[in-house]
Design a protein around this motif. Structure first.
Motif, PDB file in Angstrom:
ATOM      1  N   ARG A  42       8.128  23.058 -10.664  1.00 18.22           N
ATOM      2  CA  ARG A  42       9.207  24.254 -10.182  1.00 18.22           C
ATOM      3  C   ARG A  42      10.554  23.140 -10.171  1.00 18.22           C
ATOM      4  O   ARG A  42      10.282  21.944 -10.467  1.00 18.22           O
ATOM      5  CB  ARG A  42       8.537  23.874  -8.682  1.00 18.22           C
ATOM      6  CG  ARG A  42       8.805  22.144  -8.590  1.00 18.22           C
ATOM      7  CD  ARG A  42       7.946  22.050  -6.366  1.00 18.22           C
ATOM      8  NE  ARG A  42       6.662  22.636  -6.315  1.00 18.22           N
ATOM      9  CZ  ARG A  42       6.413  23.228  -4.971  1.00 18.22           C
ATOM     10  NH1 ARG A  42       7.058  22.674  -4.168  1.00 18.22           N
ATOM     11  NH2 ARG A  42       5.410  23.447  -4.706  1.00 18.22           N
ATOM     12  N   LEU A  95      21.140  30.126 -10.658  1.00 17.24           N
ATOM     13  CA  LEU A  95      21.339  30.827  -9.516  1.00 17.24           C
ATOM     14  C   LEU A  95      22.844  30.309  -9.670  1.00 17.24           C
ATOM     15  O   LEU A  95      23.630  30.217  -9.454  1.00 17.24           O
ATOM     16  CB  LEU A  95      20.482  29.766  -8.595  1.00 17.24           C
ATOM     17  CG  LEU A  95      19.006  30.149  -8.717  1.00 17.24           C
ATOM     18  CD1 LEU A  95      18.125  29.285  -7.822  1.00 17.24           C
ATOM     19  CD2 LEU A  95      18.390  31.571  -8.467  1.00 17.24           C
ATOM     20  N   CYS A  97      13.058  25.757 -15.249  1.00 20.29           N
ATOM     21  CA  CYS A  97      12.274  25.975 -14.863  1.00 20.29           C
ATOM     22  C   CYS A  97      11.043  25.416 -15.424  1.00 20.29           C
ATOM     23  O   CYS A  97      10.739  26.502 -16.428  1.00 20.29           O
ATOM     24  CB  CYS A  97      11.860  26.671 -13.932  1.00 20.29           C
ATOM     25  SG  CYS A  97      10.196  26.608 -12.445  1.00 20.29           S
ATOM     26  N   VAL A 111       7.148  34.181 -11.086  1.00 22.71           N
ATOM     27  CA  VAL A 111       8.321  32.956 -10.087  1.00 22.71           C
ATOM     28  C   VAL A 111       8.977  33.632  -9.291  1.00 22.71           C
ATOM     29  O   VAL A 111       8.588  34.894  -8.549  1.00 22.71           O
ATOM     30  CB  VAL A 111       8.833  33.764 -11.121  1.00 22.71           C
ATOM     31  CG1 VAL A 111      10.686  33.031 -11.524  1.00 22.71           C
ATOM     32  CG2 VAL A 111       8.545  33.638 -13.106  1.00 22.71           C
ATOM     33  N   ARG A 112       8.522  32.702  -8.332  1.00 20.64           N
ATOM     34  CA  ARG A 112       9.088  32.851  -6.813  1.00 20.64           C
ATOM     35  C   ARG A 112       9.775  32.307  -6.266  1.00 20.64           C
ATOM     36  O   ARG A 112      10.326  30.969  -6.975  1.00 20.64           O
ATOM     37  CB  ARG A 112       7.663  32.801  -6.006  1.00 20.64           C
ATOM     38  CG  ARG A 112       7.446  32.564  -4.485  1.00 20.64           C
ATOM     39  CD  ARG A 112       6.270  32.025  -4.184  1.00 20.64           C
ATOM     40  NE  ARG A 112       6.097  32.397  -2.754  1.00 20.64           N
ATOM     41  CZ  ARG A 112       4.804  32.588  -2.101  1.00 20.64           C
ATOM     42  NH1 ARG A 112       3.819  32.225  -2.913  1.00 20.64           N
ATOM     43  NH2 ARG A 112       5.051  32.289  -0.793  1.00 20.64           N
ATOM     44  N   LEU A 113      11.223  32.589  -5.269  1.00 21.57           N
ATOM     45  CA  LEU A 113      12.358  31.922  -5.577  1.00 21.57           C
ATOM     46  C   LEU A 113      12.087  31.788  -3.124  1.00 21.57           C
ATOM     47  O   LEU A 113      11.691  32.345  -2.639  1.00 21.57           O
ATOM     48  CB  LEU A 113      13.973  32.698  -4.875  1.00 21.57           C
ATOM     49  CG  LEU A 113      14.671  31.557  -4.596  1.00 21.57           C
ATOM     50  CD1 LEU A 113      14.699  30.127  -5.322  1.00 21.57           C
ATOM     51  CD2 LEU A 113      15.663  33.097  -4.434  1.00 21.57           C
ATOM     52  N   LEU A 141      11.423  37.000  -8.055  1.00 20.07           N
ATOM     53  CA  LEU A 141      12.165  36.673  -9.228  1.00 20.07           C
ATOM     54  C   LEU A 141      12.065  37.184 -10.713  1.00 20.07           C
ATOM     55  O   LEU A 141      11.218  37.416 -12.019  1.00 20.07           O
ATOM     56  CB  LEU A 141      12.877  35.755  -9.593  1.00 20.07           C
ATOM     57  CG  LEU A 141      13.909  33.994  -8.984  1.00 20.07           C
ATOM     58  CD1 LEU A 141      14.404  33.572  -9.357  1.00 20.07           C
ATOM     59  CD2 LEU A 141      14.986  35.303  -7.795  1.00 20.07           C
ATOM     60  N   SER A 174       6.770  28.466 -10.761  1.00 20.80           N
ATOM     61  CA  SER A 174       7.054  29.226 -11.903  1.00 20.80           C
ATOM     62  C   SER A 174       5.480  28.793 -12.379  1.00 20.80           C
ATOM     63  O   SER A 174       4.836  28.095 -12.164  1.00 20.80           O
ATOM     64  CB  SER A 174       7.318  29.163 -12.898  1.00 20.80           C
ATOM     65  OG  SER A 174       7.143  29.726 -14.421  1.00 20.80           O
ATOM     66  N   PRO A 198      16.993  38.528  -5.809  1.00 24.73           N
ATOM     67  CA  PRO A 198      15.672  38.265  -5.239  1.00 24.73           C
ATOM     68  C   PRO A 198      15.265  38.806  -4.584  1.00 24.73           C
ATOM     69  O   PRO A 198      15.627  40.028  -3.497  1.00 24.73           O
ATOM     70  CB  PRO A 198      15.562  37.012  -4.920  1.00 24.73           C
ATOM     71  CG  PRO A 198      17.302  36.179  -5.397  1.00 24.73           C
ATOM     72  CD  PRO A 198      17.996  37.496  -5.204  1.00 24.73           C
ATOM     73  N   TYR A 209      20.415  36.257  -8.832  1.00 22.76           N
ATOM     74  CA  TYR A 209      19.815  34.743 -10.348  1.00 22.76           C
ATOM     75  C   TYR A 209      20.522  35.855 -11.780  1.00 22.76           C
ATOM     76  O   TYR A 209      20.379  36.887 -11.652  1.00 22.76           O
ATOM     77  CB  TYR A 209      18.327  34.755 -10.050  1.00 22.76           C
ATOM     78  CG  TYR A 209      17.329  36.172 -10.310  1.00 22.76           C
ATOM     79  CD1 TYR A 209      16.793  35.893 -11.564  1.00 22.76           C
ATOM     80  CD2 TYR A 209      17.255  36.991  -9.204  1.00 22.76           C
ATOM     81  CE1 TYR A 209      15.981  36.680 -11.610  1.00 22.76           C
ATOM     82  CE2 TYR A 209      16.227  37.797  -9.317  1.00 22.76           C
ATOM     83  CZ  TYR A 209      15.961  38.012 -10.176  1.00 22.76           C
ATOM     84  OH  TYR A 209      13.952  38.643 -10.367  1.00 22.76           O
ATOM     85  N   VAL A 236      12.629  27.238  -7.426  1.00 20.38           N
ATOM     86  CA  VAL A 236      12.004  27.897  -8.189  1.00 20.38           C
ATOM     87  C   VAL A 236      10.925  27.490  -8.759  1.00 20.38           C
ATOM     88  O   VAL A 236      10.729  26.069  -8.813  1.00 20.38           O
ATOM     89  CB  VAL A 236      12.575  28.602  -9.205  1.00 20.38           C
ATOM     90  CG1 VAL A 236      12.206  29.166 -10.397  1.00 20.38           C
ATOM     91  CG2 VAL A 236      14.604  28.573  -8.722  1.00 20.38           C
TER      92      VAL A 236
END
Length: 630
Positions: free
Chosen positions: A196, A125, A191, A94-96, A82, A115, A63, A53, A113
């Protein structure tokens, strides 16, 4: 293409729906380990995959992986952070989430994603997919090299072809680029605050040479309830094992209604006579339909002529089906696409029919009786030379050992030296005895001739076995693993003798004696029954068949103890099976080291062991059957 070492599998993640599978690291990326990739049938289509990313500074970052969740046999989720697009507070916001789903001929990966930031998150991405269309067997042999295909890109789709095989990649809303079989997929995301966004890509796999298909029907069994007070590890193992068994179902194109179990991932997504029969047989307490359909599939491929090149003989049940000739680099083994080099599958086929017949419609059993009669004739005829079923490879490039322990060094004397063939295995005589008695009962039930001849033959076999197979050694008195080419009893204490339990070839006192030997520490590791006793000259805990533990082998022994009325012995063995299952997070591999529970907290994995494998997964049903106690 150069040969190397077999790949390690134990630390990799797999999602599967036979005949398709995807292997990766726990973070979801592919390429760091030799096994990594996307496979369909006997072909690997994708060798590498990575996700990166980039934020406002334009720098590409990996990530940071935090969790992996195997949702089901065909789905796995990998979570990462992230932090390059996060705010400056301590908590990551922030998560993937990458969720990979595998169905027959298709692998889809969604990237979401999420947030918790109060401001929008703008990022790019990128997924890079490296296509490499080559043979699965080369991967197993550790061969290095790269195969290139013909690549085309148009209308948002990239297609790579090589011969009969092709992979098609699509990614809605993404920019696609391709260069030298590497496909780059890139999305721009905005995002929203505390929101998301999800994107996805899909690989569609095709191979015109494929000889098997996935099962279309829903799973025909349900997870049984466990009695109150049952070991809490049992339901966890059952859930995982039954899910894997559902994903390992296959059919043949000309009879899609008849399912059977593939032997295991990643190497054996095809029909095996012995493996498919044993997996279906161990599942019988829950479901008889898989056993019935497996019997029909194998009956259609039953031998009709003598052909030394394929080891086919009239009445014989096949060993292995492939799309093309199977070559094992460095081993001198070259097997034809349809290979009959197995000494036990024919008797096992009859045993499974006899055991399943009461739960099959009358007409279905009747339709299989000609195949049963041919199989029984093969059994009787094959034993004419010495009085026992035996095998020898006549080609020089087939399997030198043709029982379930089919590695080249599996039949050893106590000092570790190898026995010379033709070989007559002890457990095969037990299967043959059981097949003759069960076959005779079916012939009589359906008013067909030959029952008394079979019972007489079985009685004589039992007498010959008692006279020739039992040995008395410093290790004790027990049946030899085999007779060698000179008719000598090979004097090693092995797990093979456990397969005799419940077949009827031993009397009750002999069964109790064998069961007592198998629960001794030299055979019972604490995680299952070792294939070879620790006091044998050739013992090594990481030997494929010379000291390792195979849970299906242990399950067959526990099942035999149960049939012999030795419930206490069986439950002691099942306790060890549960310890082995727990050690591998309840997705038990094909085999693992024979390390003792008095030495280690968990046994070491065997490098290239299948995981999951059908008869290993079906062993969980045996554990349930034994602990149920009826």
């Amino acid at each position: 293409m150069t040969a190397g070492l077999q790949p390690f599998l134990s630390d990799r993640i797999v999602a599967l729906a036979a005949p398709t599978q995807a292997w990766s690291g726990r973070d979801g990326d592919m390429g760091a380990a030799p096994i990594d990739g996307i496979y369909h049938g006997d072909t690997r289509f994708v060798r590498g995959l990575d996700v990166h990313y980039a934020g406002a500074d334009g720098a590409w970052r990996r990530p940071e992986h935090i969790a992996t969740d195997p949702i089901a046999a065909g789905a796995v989720r990998m979570d990462a952070l992230l932090r390059g697009v996060d705010d400056d507070t301590p908590d990551p916001k922030v998560r993937l989430q990458r969720e990979r789903t595998v169905v027959e001929g298709r692998v889809t990966e969604s990237l979401t994603v999420r947030s918790a930031r109060d401001a929008p998150v703008l990022l790019r991405l990128r997924a890079r997919v490296r296509v490499d269309i080559g043979a699965l067997q080369d991967v197993k042999a550790g061969a290095s090299g790269r195969t290139h295909g013909e690549l085309t890109i148009s209308d948002g789709t990239v297609i790579v072809r090589r011969g009969d095989a092709s992979v098609q990649l699509t990614a809605p809303g993404a920019a696609l680029a391709a260069d030298d079989d590497e496909i780059t997929v890139e999305w721009r995301l905005d995002c929203p605050p505390r929101g998301r966004m999800s994107v996805s890509w899909t690989a569609i796999l095709a191979d015109a040479a494929l000889v098997v298909r996935g099962a279309a029907a829903t799973i025909p069994w349900e997870r049984p309830s466990t009695p109150t007070g049952t070991d809490p590890r049992l339901p966890r193992w059952l859930d995982r094992a039954l899910d894997d068994l559902g994903a390992l179902r296959l059919t043949l194109p000309d009879a899609p209604e008849d399912e059977f179990f593939a032997a295991g991932a990643p190497w054996f997504f095809t029909l095996f006579g012995r493996d498919s029969l044993w997996a279906a047989r161990l599942l019988l307490p829950l479901d008889a339909r898989l056993a019935a359909s497996t019997l029909r599939v194998l009956a259609r491929l039953q031998g009709t002529r003598d052909d030394p090149a394929t080891a086919e003989q009239p009445g014989k049940i096949m060993h292995e089906l492939r799309a093309s000739t199977l070559t094992m680099p460095g081993e001198g083994i070259v097997l034809p696409p349809l290979y009959y080099g197995t000494v036990d599958a024919t008797a096992l086929w009859v045993c499974v029919l006899a055991e399943t017949a009461e739960r099959m419609p009358h007409a279905e059993v009747s339709a299989l009786l000609p195949a049963m009669e041919a199989a029984l004739e093969w059994i009787v005829t094959s034993a004419e030379r010495t009085g026992f079923l035996e095998y020898v490879d006549e080609t020089g490039h087939g399997l030198s050992n043709q029982g379930w322990k089919d590695s080249g060094d599996s039949i050893q004397w106590h000092d570790g030296s190898l026995a010379a063939g033709p070989i007559a295995l002890c457990e095969v005589q037990g299967y043959a005895y059981e097949a003759a008695i069960g076959g005779a009962d079916l012939l009589e039930r359906f008013g067909r001739p030959g029952a008394e001849r079979l019972r007489t033959w079985a009685r004589d076999l039992k007498q010959r076995f008692a006279q020739r197979f039992w040995v008395t050694t410093p290790s004790g008195r027990f049946p030899a693993i085999a007779l060698d080419r000179d008719g000598r009893a090979v004097d090693t204490l092995t797990s093979n003798i456990g397969h005799l339990l419940g077949t009827g070839i031993l009397d009750p006192a002999e069964e109790a004696s064998v069961a007592d030997l198998l629960i001794e520490p030299r055979m019972a590791s604490g995680f299952g029954i070792r294939t070879l006793s620790t006091d044998a000259g050739g013992y090594w805990p990481l030997s494929y068949h010379g000291g390792s533990v195979w849970i299906h082998d242990t399950a067959i022994i526990a099942r035999g103890m149960l049939r012999a009325g030795l419930l206490g012995h069986a439950r002691r063995i099942v306790a060890q099976m549960l310890a082995g299952a727990e050690a591998f997070d309840f997705r038990v591999p094909e085999l693992y080291a024979g390390d003792g529970a008095d030495e280690v907290r968990a046994p070491a994995p065997y490098p290239a062991a299948c995981r999951p494998q059908a008869w290993t997964a079906a062993a969980a049903v045996t554990a349930w059957e034994v602990l149920r106690g009826d």
